[in-house]
Design a protein around this motif. Structure first.
Motif, PDB file in Angstrom:
ATOM      1  N   ILE A 119      -6.272  -0.208   8.977  1.00 47.23           N
ATOM      2  CA  ILE A 119      -5.393  -0.838   9.961  1.00 47.23           C
ATOM      3  C   ILE A 119      -4.676   0.222  10.803  1.00 47.23           C
ATOM      4  O   ILE A 119      -4.528   0.073  12.029  1.00 47.23           O
ATOM      5  CB  ILE A 119      -4.378  -1.756   9.248  1.00 47.23           C
ATOM      6  N   ALA A 120      -4.258   1.308  10.181  1.00 43.26           N
ATOM      7  CA  ALA A 120      -3.598   2.383  10.919  1.00 43.26           C
ATOM      8  C   ALA A 120      -4.517   2.970  11.978  1.00 43.26           C
ATOM      9  O   ALA A 120      -4.092   3.285  13.100  1.00 43.26           O
ATOM     10  CB  ALA A 120      -3.120   3.458   9.953  1.00 43.26           C
ATOM     11  N   ALA A 121      -5.786   3.134  11.643  1.00 41.61           N
ATOM     12  CA  ALA A 121      -6.755   3.667  12.602  1.00 41.61           C
ATOM     13  C   ALA A 121      -6.948   2.706  13.769  1.00 41.61           C
ATOM     14  O   ALA A 121      -7.119   3.131  14.925  1.00 41.61           O
ATOM     15  CB  ALA A 121      -8.086   3.935  11.903  1.00 41.61           C
ATOM     16  N   ILE A 122      -6.910   1.405  13.505  1.00 39.49           N
ATOM     17  CA  ILE A 122      -7.059   0.414  14.576  1.00 39.49           C
ATOM     18  C   ILE A 122      -5.874   0.487  15.539  1.00 39.49           C
ATOM     19  O   ILE A 122      -6.050   0.535  16.765  1.00 39.49           O
ATOM     20  CB  ILE A 122      -7.171  -1.004  13.978  1.00 39.49           C
ATOM     21  N   LEU A 123      -4.670   0.532  15.001  1.00 39.72           N
ATOM     22  CA  LEU A 123      -3.482   0.536  15.854  1.00 39.72           C
ATOM     23  C   LEU A 123      -3.296   1.856  16.596  1.00 39.72           C
ATOM     24  O   LEU A 123      -2.605   1.896  17.619  1.00 39.72           O
ATOM     25  CB  LEU A 123      -2.242   0.220  15.021  1.00 39.72           C
ATOM     26  N   ALA A 124      -3.906   2.927  16.114  1.00 39.64           N
ATOM     27  CA  ALA A 124      -3.794   4.225  16.785  1.00 39.64           C
ATOM     28  C   ALA A 124      -4.940   4.474  17.771  1.00 39.64           C
ATOM     29  O   ALA A 124      -4.911   5.473  18.510  1.00 39.64           O
ATOM     30  CB  ALA A 124      -3.752   5.341  15.744  1.00 39.64           C
ATOM     31  N   ASP A 125      -5.926   3.586  17.815  1.00 41.76           N
ATOM     32  CA  ASP A 125      -7.083   3.785  18.698  1.00 41.76           C
ATOM     33  C   ASP A 125      -6.641   3.777  20.164  1.00 41.76           C
ATOM     34  O   ASP A 125      -5.759   3.009  20.564  1.00 41.76           O
ATOM     35  CB  ASP A 125      -8.107   2.671  18.446  1.00 41.76           C
ATOM     36  N   LYS A 126      -7.261   4.619  20.975  1.00 42.34           N
ATOM     37  CA  LYS A 126      -6.891   4.724  22.388  1.00 42.34           C
ATOM     38  C   LYS A 126      -7.179   3.452  23.173  1.00 42.34           C
ATOM     39  O   LYS A 126      -6.670   3.269  24.286  1.00 42.34           O
ATOM     40  CB  LYS A 126      -7.601   5.912  23.034  1.00 42.34           C
ATOM     41  N   ARG A 127      -8.021   2.570  22.629  1.00 43.29           N
ATOM     42  CA  ARG A 127      -8.275   1.279  23.276  1.00 43.29           C
ATOM     43  C   ARG A 127      -7.310   0.207  22.803  1.00 43.29           C
ATOM     44  O   ARG A 127      -7.390  -0.946  23.255  1.00 43.29           O
ATOM     45  CB  ARG A 127      -9.713   0.837  22.982  1.00 43.29           C
ATOM     46  N   GLY A 128      -6.411   0.561  21.872  1.00 45.13           N
ATOM     47  CA  GLY A 128      -5.461  -0.392  21.309  1.00 45.13           C
ATOM     48  C   GLY A 128      -4.200  -0.532  22.155  1.00 45.13           C
ATOM     49  O   GLY A 128      -4.137  -0.085  23.306  1.00 45.13           O
ATOM     50  N   TRP A 129      -3.177  -1.120  21.527  1.00 48.25           N
ATOM     51  CA  TRP A 129      -1.949  -1.428  22.257  1.00 48.25           C
ATOM     52  C   TRP A 129      -1.163  -0.190  22.665  1.00 48.25           C
ATOM     53  O   TRP A 129      -0.334  -0.256  23.576  1.00 48.25           O
ATOM     54  CB  TRP A 129      -1.069  -2.362  21.431  1.00 48.25           C
ATOM     55  N   THR A 130      -1.414   0.940  22.062  1.00 52.72           N
ATOM     56  CA  THR A 130      -0.694   2.160  22.460  1.00 52.72           C
ATOM     57  C   THR A 130      -1.093   2.612  23.863  1.00 52.72           C
ATOM     58  O   THR A 130      -0.400   3.437  24.476  1.00 52.72           O
ATOM     59  CB  THR A 130      -0.969   3.307  21.476  1.00 52.72           C
ATOM     60  N   ALA A 131      -2.195   2.066  24.400  1.00 57.06           N
ATOM     61  CA  ALA A 131      -2.638   2.456  25.742  1.00 57.06           C
ATOM     62  C   ALA A 131      -1.686   1.957  26.829  1.00 57.06           C
ATOM     63  O   ALA A 131      -1.758   2.428  27.970  1.00 57.06           O
ATOM     64  CB  ALA A 131      -4.045   1.932  26.007  1.00 57.06           C
ATOM     65  N   ASP A 132      -0.770   1.035  26.498  1.00 56.75           N
ATOM     66  CA  ASP A 132       0.151   0.523  27.521  1.00 56.75           C
ATOM     67  C   ASP A 132       1.298   1.486  27.813  1.00 56.75           C
ATOM     68  O   ASP A 132       2.042   1.308  28.781  1.00 56.75           O
ATOM     69  CB  ASP A 132       0.699  -0.852  27.135  1.00 56.75           C
ATOM     70  N   GLY A 133       1.441   2.527  26.964  1.00 56.73           N
ATOM     71  CA  GLY A 133       2.491   3.524  27.180  1.00 56.73           C
ATOM     72  C   GLY A 133       3.883   3.048  26.817  1.00 56.73           C
ATOM     73  O   GLY A 133       4.860   3.772  27.013  1.00 56.73           O
ATOM     74  N   ARG A 134       4.007   1.858  26.273  1.00 58.02           N
ATOM     75  CA  ARG A 134       5.315   1.301  25.930  1.00 58.02           C
ATOM     76  C   ARG A 134       5.473   1.009  24.442  1.00 58.02           C
ATOM     77  O   ARG A 134       6.588   0.799  23.965  1.00 58.02           O
ATOM     78  CB  ARG A 134       5.571  -0.004  26.696  1.00 58.02           C
ATOM     79  N   ASP A 135       4.347   0.951  23.728  1.00 54.29           N
ATOM     80  CA  ASP A 135       4.405   0.538  22.327  1.00 54.29           C
ATOM     81  C   ASP A 135       3.730   1.564  21.434  1.00 54.29           C
ATOM     82  O   ASP A 135       2.722   2.181  21.809  1.00 54.29           O
ATOM     83  CB  ASP A 135       3.726  -0.816  22.147  1.00 54.29           C
ATOM     84  N   GLY A 136       4.311   1.727  20.241  1.00 52.98           N
ATOM     85  CA  GLY A 136       3.742   2.621  19.253  1.00 52.98           C
ATOM     86  C   GLY A 136       3.924   2.038  17.859  1.00 52.98           C
ATOM     87  O   GLY A 136       4.697   1.090  17.654  1.00 52.98           O
ATOM     88  N   PHE A 137       3.223   2.605  16.889  1.00 50.64           N
ATOM     89  CA  PHE A 137       3.240   2.051  15.526  1.00 50.64           C
ATOM     90  C   PHE A 137       3.230   3.182  14.512  1.00 50.64           C
ATOM     91  O   PHE A 137       2.724   4.277  14.777  1.00 50.64           O
ATOM     92  CB  PHE A 137       2.021   1.144  15.327  1.00 50.64           C
ATOM     93  N   GLN A 138       3.791   2.869  13.341  1.00 53.64           N
ATOM     94  CA  GLN A 138       3.784   3.849  12.251  1.00 53.64           C
ATOM     95  C   GLN A 138       3.669   3.127  10.922  1.00 53.64           C
ATOM     96  O   GLN A 138       4.466   2.217  10.620  1.00 53.64           O
ATOM     97  CB  GLN A 138       5.055   4.709  12.275  1.00 53.64           C
ATOM     98  N   ALA A 171       0.843  -1.204   0.000  1.00 53.71           N
ATOM     99  CA  ALA A 171       0.000   0.000   0.000  1.00 53.71           C
ATOM    100  C   ALA A 171       0.871   1.244   0.000  1.00 53.71           C
ATOM    101  O   ALA A 171       1.793   1.368   0.815  1.00 53.71           O
ATOM    102  CB  ALA A 171      -0.901  -0.004   1.222  1.00 53.71           C
ATOM    103  N   GLN A 172       0.599   2.151  -0.919  1.00 51.82           N
ATOM    104  CA  GLN A 172       1.318   3.418  -0.983  1.00 51.82           C
ATOM    105  C   GLN A 172       0.652   4.406  -0.029  1.00 51.82           C
ATOM    106  O   GLN A 172      -0.026   5.344  -0.429  1.00 51.82           O
ATOM    107  CB  GLN A 172       1.333   3.939  -2.420  1.00 51.82           C
ATOM    108  N   ALA A 173       0.828   4.133   1.238  1.00 50.08           N
ATOM    109  CA  ALA A 173       0.209   4.947   2.277  1.00 50.08           C
ATOM    110  C   ALA A 173       1.167   5.053   3.447  1.00 50.08           C
ATOM    111  O   ALA A 173       1.827   4.074   3.820  1.00 50.08           O
ATOM    112  CB  ALA A 173      -1.118   4.326   2.723  1.00 50.08           C
ATOM    113  N   ASP A 174       1.269   6.241   3.998  1.00 54.25           N
ATOM    114  CA  ASP A 174       2.134   6.491   5.146  1.00 54.25           C
ATOM    115  C   ASP A 174       1.328   7.213   6.211  1.00 54.25           C
ATOM    116  O   ASP A 174       0.339   7.902   5.910  1.00 54.25           O
ATOM    117  CB  ASP A 174       3.341   7.340   4.746  1.00 54.25           C
ATOM    118  N   GLY A 175       1.747   7.063   7.444  1.00 53.18           N
ATOM    119  CA  GLY A 175       1.029   7.713   8.530  1.00 53.18           C
ATOM    120  C   GLY A 175       1.976   8.186   9.613  1.00 53.18           C
ATOM    121  O   GLY A 175       3.140   7.792   9.667  1.00 53.18           O
ATOM    122  N   ALA A 176       1.443   9.022  10.480  1.00 60.13           N
ATOM    123  CA  ALA A 176       2.222   9.522  11.604  1.00 60.13           C
ATOM    124  C   ALA A 176       2.338   8.432  12.670  1.00 60.13           C
ATOM    125  O   ALA A 176       1.483   7.541  12.778  1.00 60.13           O
ATOM    126  CB  ALA A 176       1.555  10.765  12.185  1.00 60.13           C
TER     127      ALA A 176
END
Length: 291
Positions: A149-168, A115-120
């Protein structure tokens, strides 16, 4: 005899006068009766005229009320001939039909398009870069899938809520892992190389690759009663959870939310279907360890 003859005319004249007097008296009586009758008849006609007049007034009163400033139009009865009957229309029954599920091809081209798509970047701590690839020949937009998929991984209920993991999301360069969406046959082939048996039904996580079964992406799971976008969130959160070190978990108890690391497609065991690792209050939804 002569004297009797002379008196005889006198008696006849007296008799005639008596007859005339009687006739005159009879006429007088008749005349009086006639005048009395006429007078009574005249009085009777006047009474009848008064009754007719009352009847006419009662008949014409409603028409007068309609123009009376002190009256109300609602007091005036409507004439059936002057008020058209309202036309009643019966609505046609509407028949709603559930659209058939989309047809999912069992095999595709075997090749993938990135996919030719990039995100913050989202989240904190270690930011993992990932790409999204879609198998050819399945009529699924790789760009649309990547943004979902980017919206799922950035959701506040997702894995980023642990404060240790992030995705791009990235479209080129280095990537920590790749998410592939593939047909059931291709999933079986990729997962089978790692000794995993998917039977054309489930997803898998192999090495640096998350393999998403197109059948599950399009149709969801009979064990999950939520909307399809929620089930897609469950797929991504479950497989990415493996990428960041989480193992399988079981149901914490009847009526409780199923952990996202529970293999919900194999049955909920009394739990409620759930697509997110954390709730809206930031609490981790955890169950006992499971194989």
């Amino acid at each position: 005899m002569a004297g009797e003859r002379r008196r005889q005319p006198s008696r006849r004249r007296s008799s005639r006068r008596a007859s005339i007097a009687g006739f005159i008296a009879l006429c007088a009586v008749a005349l009086c009766c006639g005048v009395g009758y006429a007078a009574w008849d005249t009085r009777h006609d006047d009474s009848a005229a008064a009754e007719d007049g009352s009847a006419m007034t009662a008949t014409t009163a409603p028409a007068d009320l309609s123009d009376d400033a002190a009256g109300s139009p609602s007091d005036v009865p409507s004439s059936p001939s002057s008020t058209p009957s309202p036309t009643r229309t019966t609505p046609s029954p509407t028949h709603t039909t559930t659209p058939p599920p989309p047809k999912v091809p069992t095999h595709g081209s075997g090749t993938f398009t990135t996919a030719q798509a990039d995100g913050a970047a989202s989240g904190q701590g270690r930011i993992r870069r990932y790409k999204v690839q879609v198998e050819g020949g399945i009529q699924l937009s790789s760009s649309a899938a990547a943004h979902e998929i980017a919206a799922i991984l950035a959701d506040k209920r997702g894995w980023t809520a642990d404060g240790r993991d992030g995705f791009q999301l990235v479209s080129s360069g280095y990537a920590d892992f790749v998410i592939k969406i593939a047909t059931p046959d291709t999933v079986d082939a990729i997962c089978g190389q790692a000794g995993l048996l998917t039977r054309g039904e489930v997803n898998c996580d192999v090495g640096a690759t998350v393999v998403v079964n197109l059948k599950r992406w399009m149709l969801g799971s009979p064990e999950f009663d939520g909307p399809i976008d929620e089930y897609r969130a469950l797929i991504i959160n479950h497989e990415v959870g493996h990428r960041i070190g989480h193992g399988h978990e079981g149901c914490p108890g009847p009526g409780k939310l199923a952990p996202v690391m529970m293999q919900q497609i194999k049955g909920l065991h009394g739990c409620l279907a759930n697509a997110w690792p954390y709730d809206s209050q930031g609490r981790y939804i955890q169950g006992p360890p499971a194989a």
